[in-house]
Write a protein that holds these residues in place. Structure first.
Motif, PDB file in Angstrom:
ATOM      1  N   GLY A 287      26.338 -25.919  -2.027  1.00 56.34           N
ATOM      2  CA  GLY A 287      27.443 -26.833  -2.289  1.00 56.34           C
ATOM      3  C   GLY A 287      28.702 -26.576  -1.504  1.00 56.34           C
ATOM      4  N   ALA A 288      28.712 -25.583  -0.591  1.00 59.03           N
ATOM      5  CA  ALA A 288      29.895 -25.284   0.215  1.00 59.03           C
ATOM      6  C   ALA A 288      29.964 -26.220   1.420  1.00 59.03           C
ATOM      7  N   THR A 289      31.163 -26.612   1.793  1.00 57.79           N
ATOM      8  CA  THR A 289      31.361 -27.498   2.936  1.00 57.79           C
ATOM      9  C   THR A 289      31.647 -26.683   4.187  1.00 57.79           C
ATOM     10  N   LYS A 290      30.940 -26.985   5.258  1.00 57.31           N
ATOM     11  CA  LYS A 290      31.118 -26.269   6.519  1.00 57.31           C
ATOM     12  C   LYS A 290      32.338 -26.811   7.255  1.00 57.31           C
ATOM     13  N   ALA A 291      33.294 -25.928   7.512  1.00 53.10           N
ATOM     14  CA  ALA A 291      34.543 -26.321   8.153  1.00 53.10           C
ATOM     15  C   ALA A 291      34.326 -26.588   9.647  1.00 53.10           C
ATOM     16  N   PRO A 292      35.243 -27.296  10.275  1.00 51.01           N
ATOM     17  CA  PRO A 292      35.126 -27.554  11.719  1.00 51.01           C
ATOM     18  C   PRO A 292      35.159 -26.257  12.523  1.00 51.01           C
ATOM     19  N   GLY A 293      34.346 -26.205  13.565  1.00 53.02           N
ATOM     20  CA  GLY A 293      34.382 -25.076  14.490  1.00 53.02           C
ATOM     21  C   GLY A 293      33.690 -23.817  14.011  1.00 53.02           C
ATOM     22  N   VAL A 294      32.950 -23.886  12.902  1.00 58.40           N
ATOM     23  CA  VAL A 294      32.243 -22.706  12.401  1.00 58.40           C
ATOM     24  C   VAL A 294      30.935 -22.530  13.184  1.00 58.40           C
ATOM     25  N   GLU A 295      30.702 -21.317  13.671  1.00 59.01           N
ATOM     26  CA  GLU A 295      29.470 -20.968  14.358  1.00 59.01           C
ATOM     27  C   GLU A 295      28.821 -19.785  13.664  1.00 59.01           C
ATOM     28  N   ILE A 296      27.528 -19.821  13.487  1.00 61.04           N
ATOM     29  CA  ILE A 296      26.781 -18.701  12.900  1.00 61.04           C
ATOM     30  C   ILE A 296      25.785 -18.209  13.938  1.00 61.04           C
ATOM     31  N   ILE A 297      25.914 -16.934  14.306  1.00 63.94           N
ATOM     32  CA  ILE A 297      25.053 -16.319  15.315  1.00 63.94           C
ATOM     33  C   ILE A 297      24.312 -15.151  14.680  1.00 63.94           C
ATOM     34  N   PHE A 298      22.998 -15.124  14.813  1.00 63.18           N
ATOM     35  CA  PHE A 298      22.195 -14.000  14.335  1.00 63.18           C
ATOM     36  C   PHE A 298      21.760 -13.149  15.526  1.00 63.18           C
ATOM     37  N   SER A 299      21.821 -11.835  15.358  1.00 66.00           N
ATOM     38  CA  SER A 299      21.354 -10.924  16.401  1.00 66.00           C
ATOM     39  C   SER A 299      20.337  -9.948  15.833  1.00 66.00           C
ATOM     40  N   ASP A 300      19.239  -9.797  16.565  1.00 68.21           N
ATOM     41  CA  ASP A 300      18.171  -8.865  16.212  1.00 68.21           C
ATOM     42  C   ASP A 300      18.312  -7.537  16.949  1.00 68.21           C
ATOM     43  N   ALA A 301      19.408  -7.380  17.708  1.00 73.45           N
ATOM     44  CA  ALA A 301      19.513  -6.242  18.619  1.00 73.45           C
ATOM     45  C   ALA A 301      19.475  -4.892  17.916  1.00 73.45           C
ATOM     46  N   ALA A 302      20.167  -4.769  16.772  1.00 74.60           N
ATOM     47  CA  ALA A 302      20.187  -3.476  16.076  1.00 74.60           C
ATOM     48  C   ALA A 302      18.831  -3.157  15.462  1.00 74.60           C
ATOM     49  N   TRP A 303      18.090  -4.187  15.082  1.00 79.07           N
ATOM     50  CA  TRP A 303      16.753  -3.985  14.502  1.00 79.07           C
ATOM     51  C   TRP A 303      15.740  -3.614  15.573  1.00 79.07           C
ATOM     52  N   ARG A 304      15.766  -4.313  16.678  1.00 78.45           N
ATOM     53  CA  ARG A 304      14.777  -4.112  17.722  1.00 78.45           C
ATOM     54  C   ARG A 304      15.033  -2.842  18.531  1.00 78.45           C
ATOM     55  N   GLY A 305      16.292  -2.507  18.767  1.00 80.27           N
ATOM     56  CA  GLY A 305      16.614  -1.339  19.572  1.00 80.27           C
ATOM     57  C   GLY A 305      16.254  -0.041  18.872  1.00 80.27           C
ATOM     58  N   ARG A 306      15.733   0.920  19.623  1.00 79.11           N
ATOM     59  CA  ARG A 306      15.352   2.215  19.065  1.00 79.11           C
ATOM     60  C   ARG A 306      16.454   3.228  19.339  1.00 79.11           C
ATOM     61  N   PHE A 307      17.031   3.773  18.268  1.00 78.74           N
ATOM     62  CA  PHE A 307      18.109   4.744  18.478  1.00 78.74           C
ATOM     63  C   PHE A 307      17.546   6.133  18.752  1.00 78.74           C
ATOM     64  N   ASP A 308      18.348   6.956  19.440  1.00 79.55           N
ATOM     65  CA  ASP A 308      17.953   8.292  19.858  1.00 79.55           C
ATOM     66  C   ASP A 308      18.663   9.356  19.022  1.00 79.55           C
ATOM     67  N   ASP A 309      18.257  10.627  19.235  1.00 80.95           N
ATOM     68  CA  ASP A 309      18.911  11.743  18.549  1.00 80.95           C
ATOM     69  C   ASP A 309      20.426  11.688  18.697  1.00 80.95           C
ATOM     70  N   ASP A 310      20.882  11.424  19.923  1.00 82.44           N
ATOM     71  CA  ASP A 310      22.316  11.462  20.198  1.00 82.44           C
ATOM     72  C   ASP A 310      23.071  10.313  19.545  1.00 82.44           C
ATOM     73  N   ASP A 311      22.357   9.308  19.064  1.00 84.00           N
ATOM     74  CA  ASP A 311      23.006   8.180  18.384  1.00 84.00           C
ATOM     75  C   ASP A 311      23.285   8.472  16.912  1.00 84.00           C
ATOM     76  N   ILE A 312      22.766   9.603  16.396  1.00 86.12           N
ATOM     77  CA  ILE A 312      22.895   9.951  14.981  1.00 86.12           C
ATOM     78  C   ILE A 312      23.922  11.066  14.813  1.00 86.12           C
ATOM     79  N   SER A 313      24.794  10.928  13.838  1.00 88.25           N
ATOM     80  CA  SER A 313      25.795  11.954  13.579  1.00 88.25           C
ATOM     81  C   SER A 313      25.123  13.271  13.175  1.00 88.25           C
ATOM     82  N   CYS A 314      25.548  14.353  13.812  1.00 91.81           N
ATOM     83  CA  CYS A 314      25.001  15.664  13.457  1.00 91.81           C
ATOM     84  C   CYS A 314      25.574  16.170  12.136  1.00 91.81           C
ATOM     85  N   CYS A 315      26.525  15.424  11.570  1.00 93.00           N
ATOM     86  CA  CYS A 315      27.124  15.831  10.292  1.00 93.00           C
ATOM     87  C   CYS A 315      26.194  15.550   9.115  1.00 93.00           C
ATOM     88  N   ASP A 316      25.511  14.385   9.154  1.00 89.08           N
ATOM     89  CA  ASP A 316      24.705  13.993   7.998  1.00 89.08           C
ATOM     90  C   ASP A 316      23.334  13.430   8.368  1.00 89.08           C
TER      91      ASP A 316
END
Length: 340
Positions: A251-280
Motif C-alpha cells: 500500500g505504499a506509494t512510490k515517490a518520483p525518482g526512486v531507484e532500487i538496485i540489487f547487488s549480488d557482489a558481496a554474496w558471490r565474492g569470496r573473501f580472504d583471510d586478510d579481509d577478516i578482522s584478526c580481533c574476532d
C-alpha cells in the motif's frame, strides 16, 4: 547519504594486522558512509578504507551530505531492526538536498544470532523464528520486515536504494586457521574460547556456525543465508518494477525518482583471510571494509583478482565455496557502469 545495516556498516573491529583491538565500532572506517579524506577527495584518508561516500566525493569533487552517525545498528537483524532503521534513514534523507542515496546490508545476524543447538522447544520471537533451525529468522518473517522497511523508504523522492545480498557467512569456516591478533592462536581457538567465556554472549561468535564448523552447520548457515539472498533479490526486483506514483503490495506509494538496485557482489565474492578482522574472526578488517566499498559500488568481475563462489546445489560445498568462478562474469554494484 545514509546506511542501513548491522555492525559491518558501523565498522566494528575494522583494524589492520598489528593494530589495537577496540572491540567496538570504528564508524569512520565503515564501507558505506565513512569519510576521513578531508579535501583530498580521491584518497582514502590514510586509514585504508576508501568508502562509498569517499568514492562518490571523488567523482563529484565535492563533499556530500551524509548521516554521521549512520542509521545502522550493531547487532541489527532484518527481523527486529530494519523497519526502525528505515524510518530513521527516511527522516534524515527527506530533509537533505536531492539526489539521495541509502545502502542496505543486512541478514548476517538473522543467521548468526541463532542458538548453538539447532532444535529448540520454542524461540524468543515465536513463529518468526524457526525452532528447528537455531531459532533463526524464518524466510517469511525476513520478507515481511524487508517489505515494511522498503515501504517507508520508497516514499522519499529522488532516492537510490542500494540493496546488497549478505556476505556468505558460512565461508568463515574456511578460515579456521587464520591467526588472531593475540599471538599463538587462530580463529578456531578464538571461536571456542568465546563459547566458553560467553563472549559476546552464550552464543559466542556466530556459534551456530563456528561451534565446530561441521558440515551440518555450514550447510544450514549457507541455506539460510541463501534464502535471505533470494528474498532480497526477488523483492528488490518487484519494487524496482513499481511505476512512480503507483502502490506496492503493502500500500505504499512510490515517490518520483526512486531507484532500487540489487547487488549480488558481496554474496558471490569470496573473501580472504586478510579481509577478516584478526580481533574476532568475524567482522571485516580494514581491507575487508575497503573491498566491500569497492564491489558494492562498482561491482566485480569474477576472475583472478576477485575470485567468486560458484553455486552448484551442494550446500556444504557451496557454503565453503568449494568451486570457484573465474569466468569473467560481472556482478553489478549499486552504481551500474551506465550511470557513472
Amino acid at each position: 547519504m545514509d546506511a542501513i545495516g548491522d555492525s559491518i556498516s558501523k565498522g566494528f573491529n575494522a583494524v589492520s594486522e598489528g593494530e589495537f583491538c577496540p572491540e567496538s565500532e570504528i564508524e569512520s572506517r565503515n564501507w558505506s558512509t565513512g569519510d576521513t579524506h578531508g579535501g583530498n577527495f580521491c584518497s582514502d584518508g590514510g586509514e585504508g578504507v576508501f568508502s562509498q561516500a569517499e568514492r562518490l566525493e571523488c567523482v563529484q569533487k565535492q563533499q556530500i551530505v551524509r548521516a554521521d552517525p549512520n542509521s545502522a545498528l550493531s547487532g541489527a537483524r532484518m527481523l527486529t531492526e530494519f523497519a526502525d532503521e528505515s524510518r530513521a534513514a527516511a527522516a534524515f534523507l527527506a530533509g537533505q538536498p536531492e539526489p539521495r542515496y541509502v545502502t542496505i546490508l543486512l541478514g548476517h545476524n538473522d543467521v548468526c544470532a541463532g542458538t548453538i543447538d539447532a532444535a529448540q522447544s520454542s524461540c524468543p520471537h515465536g513463529a518468526d523464528e524457526d525452532p528447528q533451525n537455531h531459532c533463526r529468522t524464518t524466510p517469511a518473517a525476513f520478507e515481511r520486515e524487508l517489505r515494511r522497511g522498503l515501504d517507508t523508504l520508497i516514499g522519499v523522492p529522488s532516492l537510490r536504494i542500494g540493496i546488497g545480498a549478505p556476505v556468505r557467512v558460512s565461508l568463515l569456516c574456511t578460515h579456521e586457521g587464520k591467526g588472531v591478533c593475540i599471538p599463538g592462536g587462530d580463529c578456531q581457538d578464538l571461536w571456542k574460547a568465546a563459547l566458553v567465556a560467553n563472549v559476546p554472549d552464550e552464543r559466542g561468535i556466530c556459534g551456530s556456525l563456528t561451534a565446530d564448523c561441521s558440515d551440518e552447520r555450514v550447510a544450514s548457515a549457507y541455506q539460510t543465508t541463501k534464502a535471505y539472498r533470494d528474498i532480497l533479490a526477488a523483492v528488490a526486483a518487484e519494487y524496482a518494477a513499481v511505476p512512480e506514483g503507483a502502490r506496492t503490495a503493502g500500500g505504499a506509494t512510490k515517490a518520483p525518482g526512486v531507484e532500487i538496485i540489487f547487488s549480488d557482489a558481496a554474496w558471490r565474492g569470496r573473501f580472504d583471510d586478510d579481509d577478516i578482522s584478526c580481533c574476532d574472526c568475524f567482522h571485516p578488517s580494514v581491507r575487508g571494509q575497503d573491498r566491500l566499498a569497492r564491489v558494492l559500488l562498482e561491482g566485480l568481475s569474477c576472475g583472478n583478482t576477485d575470485v567468486c563462489c560458484a553455486d552448484t546445489g551442494d550446500p556444504v560445498g557451496d557454503g565453503r565455496s568449494a568451486q570457484e568462478d573465474r569466468s569473467g562474469s560481472f556482478q553489478a554494484g549499486f552504481f551500474p557502469r551506465s550511470s557513472r
